[in-house]
Design an enzyme around this catalytic site. Sequence first.
Site, PDB file in Angstrom:
ATOM      1  N   ASP A 195     -35.517  49.933 -20.320  1.00  0.00           N
ATOM      2  CA  ASP A 195     -36.179  49.804 -21.614  1.00  0.00           C
ATOM      3  C   ASP A 195     -35.293  50.432 -22.684  1.00  0.00           C
ATOM      4  O   ASP A 195     -34.863  51.587 -22.552  1.00  0.00           O
ATOM      5  CB  ASP A 195     -37.541  50.498 -21.582  1.00  0.00           C
ATOM      6  CG  ASP A 195     -38.371  50.173 -22.816  1.00  0.00           C
ATOM      7  OD1 ASP A 195     -39.085  49.165 -22.781  1.00  0.00           O
ATOM      8  OD2 ASP A 195     -38.282  50.932 -23.803  1.00  0.00           O
ATOM      9  N   GLU A 238     -38.249  44.423 -25.367  1.00  0.00           N
ATOM     10  CA  GLU A 238     -36.973  45.142 -25.224  1.00  0.00           C
ATOM     11  C   GLU A 238     -36.787  45.671 -23.806  1.00  0.00           C
ATOM     12  O   GLU A 238     -35.954  46.538 -23.569  1.00  0.00           O
ATOM     13  CB  GLU A 238     -36.903  46.292 -26.227  1.00  0.00           C
ATOM     14  CG  GLU A 238     -37.882  47.432 -25.996  1.00  0.00           C
ATOM     15  CD  GLU A 238     -39.231  47.217 -26.654  1.00  0.00           C
ATOM     16  OE1 GLU A 238     -39.936  48.215 -26.874  1.00  0.00           O
ATOM     17  OE2 GLU A 238     -39.582  46.048 -26.948  1.00  0.00           O
TER      18      GLU A 238
END
Length: 330
Positions: A195, A238
């Site tokens: 992440d 993301e």
Amino acid sequence: MKRATIPPYPQFYELLYTYATGVNPALNARVNAIFRDGHATADIAERLYNEFLRSQDANERISSVSERMSHRIAAIHDAIDTTMTTANAYSATLQVASGDLGSDQLNDARLRELANALLDETRRMQDANHRLELNLAASREDIEALQRDLDDVRREALLDPLTKINNRKAFDDGLLRSVARAAEHGDHLCLMLIDIDHFKRFNDTWGHQTGDQVLRLVAMTIKSNIKGKDIAARYGGEEFAAILPDTDLEGAVILADNIRKAIQAKELLKRSTNEKLGRVTASFGVATFRPDDTPSTLVERADRCLYAAKHAGRNKVVSEIELQGDIVAA
């Protein structure tokens, strides 16, 4: 980039990084030709980026292939219709000639007239057949090219259009296969979840276009560091993932840390303002397959590790061993 006076904007950095990884042979061939025959410029880099890395919707590709296929089929039908019309005319001429040849009143002049008519019709028939053969040959080549395009479209249906790595569907399918194989053969298997740290703040500050470039750059960094059997995918937003068959937990942690360092090493500039954007960092969670695992349980443990990495300050790699040993601070 400095020698060619190409500004260090995210998309140009991404372009050369993609070239360096060798994951796009067509791009590499073009760049090599430019290095060999001329000098790179910012304009050339922009054109290459637009051609090879800018997203193109799969529906647009499918529509284009369908349109080309429709035109080709129509051309074949036209050629067949023309040939059939010529064949019918040829058949009628033969019938007339057959009747005249059986007549008692046939003379030399009429015989020559019939012979010339048959020759003319035969030539027309030969021409029509030749045109049909050429059209069919061209159609075969076009259909082969269209088939290649359709294969590309099918492959792209499993790619994330922005980052050009596997999408969530490809990830789900790949993880299901990998878990089944590990369960059947007792092979090692690890799952890495990644992440990007503070991405929303980064995106809000510098804009979505720059944020997209960061996503692409991180994706290419992950892809360039994994080996042939591994699967890199955009998991969502993301967040990224890497399925690592035949990799034990120790090896997966080393790989994750190498990717973490490679991402952190990149410093970017915003194209519109030439401002430094700083360095991008990411957090990693790594889990290893257990005999009773399903894809969802493996993802769940990797996600817990990822959460622990972010909770411990981000820009870290946390594995199951660290969670079990309670090493990560709460």
